[in-house]
Scaffold this motif. Structure first.
Motif, short mmCIF file in Angstrom:
data_model
loop_
_atom_site.label_atom_id
_atom_site.label_comp_id
_atom_site.label_asym_id
_atom_site.label_seq_id
_atom_site.Cartn_x
_atom_site.Cartn_y
_atom_site.Cartn_z
N LYS A 1 -17.99 26.79 -6.47
CA LYS A 1 -17.63 26.64 -7.91
C LYS A 1 -16.94 25.27 -7.96
N PHE A 2 -17.49 24.28 -8.68
CA PHE A 2 -16.65 22.99 -8.81
C PHE A 2 -15.88 22.81 -10.23
N LYS A 3 -14.74 22.26 -10.35
CA LYS A 3 -14.28 21.54 -11.75
C LYS A 3 -14.14 20.00 -11.46
N VAL A 4 -14.78 19.18 -12.12
CA VAL A 4 -14.63 17.84 -12.05
C VAL A 4 -14.28 17.21 -13.41
N THR A 5 -13.05 16.66 -13.40
CA THR A 5 -12.36 15.81 -14.35
C THR A 5 -12.57 14.37 -14.05
N VAL A 6 -12.89 13.56 -15.02
CA VAL A 6 -12.99 12.02 -15.01
C VAL A 6 -12.23 11.62 -15.91
N THR A 7 -11.17 10.77 -15.80
CA THR A 7 -10.30 10.23 -16.80
C THR A 7 -10.66 8.63 -16.64
N THR A 8 -10.95 8.11 -17.73
CA THR A 8 -11.18 6.49 -17.79
C THR A 8 -10.49 6.19 -18.99
N GLY A 9 -9.12 5.73 -19.15
CA GLY A 9 -8.33 5.30 -20.22
C GLY A 9 -8.11 6.56 -20.96
N SER A 10 -8.34 6.62 -22.21
CA SER A 10 -8.45 7.75 -23.17
C SER A 10 -9.60 8.69 -23.02
N LYS A 11 -10.61 8.25 -22.38
CA LYS A 11 -11.75 9.08 -22.24
C LYS A 11 -11.52 10.12 -21.19
N VAL A 12 -11.78 11.52 -21.41
CA VAL A 12 -11.80 12.45 -20.39
C VAL A 12 -13.25 13.24 -20.44
N LEU A 13 -13.95 13.52 -19.15
CA LEU A 13 -14.99 13.89 -19.07
C LEU A 13 -14.80 15.02 -18.40
N LYS A 14 -14.85 16.50 -18.55
CA LYS A 14 -14.99 17.45 -17.77
C LYS A 14 -16.17 18.26 -17.61
N ASN A 15 -16.61 18.58 -16.61
CA ASN A 15 -17.66 19.25 -16.30
C ASN A 15 -17.46 20.63 -15.25
N GLU A 16 -18.10 21.59 -15.32
CA GLU A 16 -17.89 22.73 -14.44
C GLU A 16 -19.21 23.26 -13.94
N PHE A 17 -19.21 23.53 -12.60
CA PHE A 17 -20.63 24.09 -12.30
C PHE A 17 -20.35 24.75 -11.00
N THR A 18 -21.65 25.54 -10.81
CA THR A 18 -21.70 26.46 -9.52
C THR A 18 -22.95 26.06 -8.69
N ILE A 19 -22.85 25.66 -7.64
CA ILE A 19 -23.91 24.96 -6.86
C ILE A 19 -25.14 25.98 -6.90
N GLY A 20 -26.26 25.53 -7.52
CA GLY A 20 -27.53 26.20 -7.56
C GLY A 20 -27.62 27.07 -8.56
N GLU A 21 -26.96 26.72 -9.55
CA GLU A 21 -26.84 27.63 -11.07
C GLU A 21 -27.23 26.59 -12.06
N GLU A 22 -27.98 27.00 -13.03
CA GLU A 22 -28.04 26.00 -14.02
C GLU A 22 -26.82 26.02 -15.02
N CYS A 23 -26.52 24.73 -15.51
CA CYS A 23 -24.94 24.54 -16.04
C CYS A 23 -25.35 23.46 -17.19
N GLU A 24 -24.26 23.32 -18.13
CA GLU A 24 -24.40 22.11 -19.09
C GLU A 24 -23.44 21.18 -18.52
N ILE A 25 -24.08 19.93 -18.42
CA ILE A 25 -23.37 18.84 -17.98
C ILE A 25 -23.19 17.84 -19.04
#
Length: 127
Positions: free
Chosen positions: A47-71
């Protein structure tokens, strides 16, 4: 090898033409190209949680290897995809024609995105 950590963008190649191809407006591209984005990754097994912060824009994605997810894409659009792991240091995702490869080597993450014949490469270091 764990991806867990905080990484700061060090360099990027082909950022502007790539973001244009994704459909981002010019003003967002101009703002984004000069900002040092920070990526925070929390890995718990597959399981992964990835948060990318660029200035005021925050992009968050969570996924599990090998499982379909919404990105959430850089354009803000959401799409279904599957993230695969190759070896223990490479994440590969194909979402709506965009191929994303994130490779961890020591304290450096290299994120390569390919859309058609355009490639954008971003290198970040652990902070």
């Amino acid at each position: 090898m764990s991806f867990t950590g905080k990484y700061e963008l060090q360099s990027q190649e082909n950022f502007e033409p790539f973001m244009k191809a994704l459909g981002l407006p010019d003003d967002q591209i101009q703002k984004g190209k000069d900002l040092k984005s920070t990526t925070e990754i929390v890995q718990d097994g597959k399981k992964f949680k990835v948060t990318v912060t660029t200035g005021s824009k925050v992009l968050k994605n969570e996924f599990t290897i090998g499982e379909e997810c919404e990105i959430e894409m850089l354009s803000g659009e959401k799409a279904k995809g599957i993230v695969q792991m190759e070896g223990n240091n490479k994440l590969i995702a194909n979402v709506k024609g965009l191929k994303s490869i994130t490779e961890l080597n020591g304290d450096t993450i290299t994120h390569t995105m390919t859309l058609g014949d355009l490639t954008c490469k971003r290198v970040s270091k652990r902070i």
